[in-house]
Design a protein around this motif. Structure first.
Motif, PDB file in Angstrom:
ATOM      1  N   ASN A  55       0.840  -1.192   0.000  1.00 41.44           N
ATOM      2  CA  ASN A  55       0.000   0.000   0.000  1.00 41.44           C
ATOM      3  C   ASN A  55       0.879   1.247   0.000  1.00 41.44           C
ATOM      4  O   ASN A  55       1.228   1.769   1.051  1.00 41.44           O
ATOM      5  CB  ASN A  55      -0.945   0.003   1.210  1.00 41.44           C
ATOM      6  CG  ASN A  55      -1.885   1.192   1.174  1.00 41.44           C
ATOM      7  OD1 ASN A  55      -1.971   1.897   0.167  1.00 41.44           O
ATOM      8  ND2 ASN A  55      -2.580   1.427   2.272  1.00 41.44           N
ATOM      9  N   GLN A  67       0.256   4.171  -0.469  1.00 38.56           N
ATOM     10  CA  GLN A  67      -0.360   5.371   0.088  1.00 38.56           C
ATOM     11  C   GLN A  67      -0.462   5.308   1.607  1.00 38.56           C
ATOM     12  O   GLN A  67      -0.891   6.263   2.239  1.00 38.56           O
ATOM     13  CB  GLN A  67      -1.760   5.567  -0.507  1.00 38.56           C
ATOM     14  CG  GLN A  67      -1.758   5.660  -2.018  1.00 38.56           C
ATOM     15  CD  GLN A  67      -1.046   6.905  -2.519  1.00 38.56           C
ATOM     16  OE1 GLN A  67      -1.019   7.920  -1.846  1.00 38.56           O
ATOM     17  NE2 GLN A  67      -0.444   6.816  -3.686  1.00 38.56           N
ATOM     18  N   TYR A 119      -1.971   2.474  -5.931  1.00 40.67           N
ATOM     19  CA  TYR A 119      -2.275   1.202  -5.281  1.00 40.67           C
ATOM     20  C   TYR A 119      -2.359   0.129  -6.354  1.00 40.67           C
ATOM     21  O   TYR A 119      -3.030   0.314  -7.367  1.00 40.67           O
ATOM     22  CB  TYR A 119      -3.595   1.324  -4.534  1.00 40.67           C
ATOM     23  CG  TYR A 119      -4.101   0.029  -3.983  1.00 40.67           C
ATOM     24  CD1 TYR A 119      -3.484  -0.548  -2.890  1.00 40.67           C
ATOM     25  CD2 TYR A 119      -5.196  -0.615  -4.554  1.00 40.67           C
ATOM     26  CE1 TYR A 119      -3.943  -1.735  -2.379  1.00 40.67           C
ATOM     27  CE2 TYR A 119      -5.665  -1.810  -4.050  1.00 40.67           C
ATOM     28  CZ  TYR A 119      -5.036  -2.373  -2.961  1.00 40.67           C
ATOM     29  OH  TYR A 119      -5.482  -3.552  -2.463  1.00 40.67           O
ATOM     30  N   LEU A 120      -1.668  -0.997  -6.155  1.00 44.38           N
ATOM     31  CA  LEU A 120      -1.525  -1.962  -7.238  1.00 44.38           C
ATOM     32  C   LEU A 120      -2.186  -3.313  -6.996  1.00 44.38           C
ATOM     33  O   LEU A 120      -2.255  -4.125  -7.903  1.00 44.38           O
ATOM     34  CB  LEU A 120      -0.037  -2.193  -7.521  1.00 44.38           C
ATOM     35  CG  LEU A 120       0.660  -0.979  -8.145  1.00 44.38           C
ATOM     36  CD1 LEU A 120       2.126  -0.993  -7.838  1.00 44.38           C
ATOM     37  CD2 LEU A 120       0.438  -0.958  -9.636  1.00 44.38           C
TER      38      LEU A 120
END
Lengths: 338, 187
Positions: free
Chosen positions: A307, A309, A319-320
């Motif tokens: 995360n 962020q 965000y992946l």
């Protein structure tokens, strides 16, 4: 209740030395400025002490209003002599401060590597500020000798450095207190700054111009080392990235190349050549993650990828949704890039 | 007198509060109202005789938010959309500022164009961008032809522009738009 003043005093003293302090110089420029600071400090301290002393004397004298006339005239004569001395002190003091400023400024200009006073060829670096990290490029006419990295600045002792400062988004400011003063990085133009490190050590630079949400998390690790160590670092940094070794590292490599990672990040010697995010060729050799936000350990790295962020909200890494096994594989691969 | 003043100040306060939503940020977590990965509809072009697919409600959230438009503009530059589309004027790729759409001008249709690519050169960005980034770019693309709310669009272009910014001009109707538009029909 007696502790707070002690704590404050300890904190104040602790601020004098350290990895981010203008009072602990490790370069020619900050050393010259520190001398000037000392001159100003002692002259101003003397003036302050004299003012307080006069005030104290005046307050004590005011109580004796019933003094005899003859005593008063005697006091007036002393006061007028003291006042004359005070005027001379102000004139001489201001003159010393002005001349001190002038000669320090001249010295700094002469210490610039471009004027040829130093017999060494300066190292040329392009430093690009962006929200919220630093891109560091060691320039060289020979493209194979160029180095691109991020959030770390390695400099050898005793060699002048010429840094070209740029920005791609908003105004940032480059400031290594231990080496020199601040210089702004302005989008659409370039500024230059010269440094001449004199002492090895690990220092910290912090963006000195408010640049948005994560301004506080925009730090740069500055490593000053003896020439031999610096040459070793340079030779290592010019090399392309290590090939992945074990099964886990290979899985991480595959995920990196096939997914969004490689669209933004570059790793020399692989198909990843994105220029949006920091270069990761020798990621594992860097001291920190996220421009000085966290120490560079595998745990912090995987937390960051899981995360981005979470710790540094608002930064441009999205965000992946990386699946857990791939997360560990990515961690293993990136930590192998020494 | 007093009630008028009260009503007036209440209205002002409400206006001020509504301005807070203009660039509300969502920087973490799943994309807005996300339900499943890659829930972008594949071919969303209207084919003669078929019923139009319902528009994705997420589109409105993205194109009504100044922060997302801004991010879209940044990504448009960083992912070299300008390489083919220039700054909206078109080059070897079609122009994006004329409000004419080969594969549909709705948000989800633009996202599908970005995600899956289109014939004659538009590459797929499905494994290069996250879905949220594609929505952001789509919102910016729509802003080029004046299709986003005016209070959201940027008042300043980063590049040279032949026209004043969206917030300064009333939007001119573009040909073929009179009856609600023919958006989605390939010419």
């Amino acid at each position: 209740m007696r502790r707070p003043p002690l704590l404050v005093a300890a904190l104040l003293l602790g601020g004098c030395s350290g990895e981010q302090s203008a009072l602990d110089p490790a370069g020619v420029h900050s050393g010259a400025v520190l001398h000037l600071f000392g001159l100003f400090f002692w002259i101003c301290l003397l003036a302050f002490a004299l003012v307080i002393a006069f005030l104290a004397v005046a307050m004590l004298q005011a109580r004796r209003v019933d003094a005899a006339q003859s005593e008063r005239t005697e006091h007036d004569a002393i006061a007028s002599r003291l006042l004359r001395g005070w005027i001379v002190f102000i004139i001489v003091g201001l003159l010393i401060l002005t001349l001190g400023s002038y000669f320090t400024d001249r010295n700094l200009a002469l210490a610039a590597p471009d004027t040829g006073q130093s017999n060494r060829v300066p190292i040329r670096i392009k430093l690009t500020g962006q929200q919220w990290w630093w891109q560091v490029e060691y320039e060289d006419p020979n493209a194979s000798q160029q180095i691109r990295t991020a959030n770390e600045l390695h400099l050898p002792v005793g060699v002048p450095v010429h840094i070209r400062l740029e920005s791609i988004d908003v105004i940032h400011s480059f400031w290594v207190p231990n080496l020199a003063g601040k210089q702004d990085m302005i989008p659409g133009r370039h500024n230059d700054i010269e440094l001449l490190p004199t002492r090895a050590g690990h220092y910290r630079s912090q963006c000195a111009e408010f640049c948005g949400l994560q301004h506080a998390h925009m730090a740069l690790d500055v490593v000053i080392e003896p020439m031999a160590d610096w040459l070793k670092w340079r030779a290592q940094s010019i090399q392309p990235a290590k090939a992945p070794a074990g099964a886990e590292e290979k899985a991480g490599y595959a995920y990196f190349m096939e997914h969004q990672c490689s669209a933004c990040h570059s790793i020399t010697g692989t198909p990843a050549f994105g220029t949006v995010g920091p270069d990761l060729t020798h990621f594992a050799s860097r001291p920190s993650i996220g421009a000085g936000t966290m120490p560079n350990t595998r745990g912090h790295l995987e937390a960051w990828i899981a995360n981005p962020q979470g710790v540094k909200e608002g930064n441009h890494m999205p965000y992946l949704a990386v699946p857990p096994d791939k997360l560990h594989a990515l961690g293993a691969y990136l930590r192998s890039l020494s | 007198m007093c009630s008028r003043f009260l009503a007036g100040s209440t209205m002002m306060a409400m206006l001020l509060l509504s301005a807070c939503q203009r660039e509300q940020r969502q920087s973490s977590g799943q994309p807005l109202a996300e339900t499943a990965p890659a829930s972008v509809q594949l071919p969303s072009v209207l084919i003669a005789g078929s019923r139009p697919a319902p528009t994705d409600p997420r589109g409105r959230l993205y194109e009504g938010n100044a922060y997302f438009l801004n991010e879209g503009q940044r990504l448009f530059e960083q992912f070299n959309c300008t390489g083919c589309h220039a700054h909206g004027g078109g080059d070897i790729g079609p122009p994006l500022m004329d409000d004419e759409w080969r594969y549909g001008g709705q948000m989800d249709q633009i996202v599908a164009s970005i995600a899956y690519g289109r014939p004659n050169g538009m590459p797929s960005f499905a494994d290069k961008l996250t879905e949220q980034q594609m929505w952001q770019i789509a919102a910016y693309v729509r802003s080029m032809s004046g299709n986003v709310p005016k209070d959201v669009a940027s008042s300043r272009a980063d590049e040279l522009a032949s026209t004043p910014s969206l917030t300064r001009t009333p939007r001119q109707p573009i040909r073929g738009e009179a009856g609600g538009g023919l958006q989605g029909v390939a010419p």
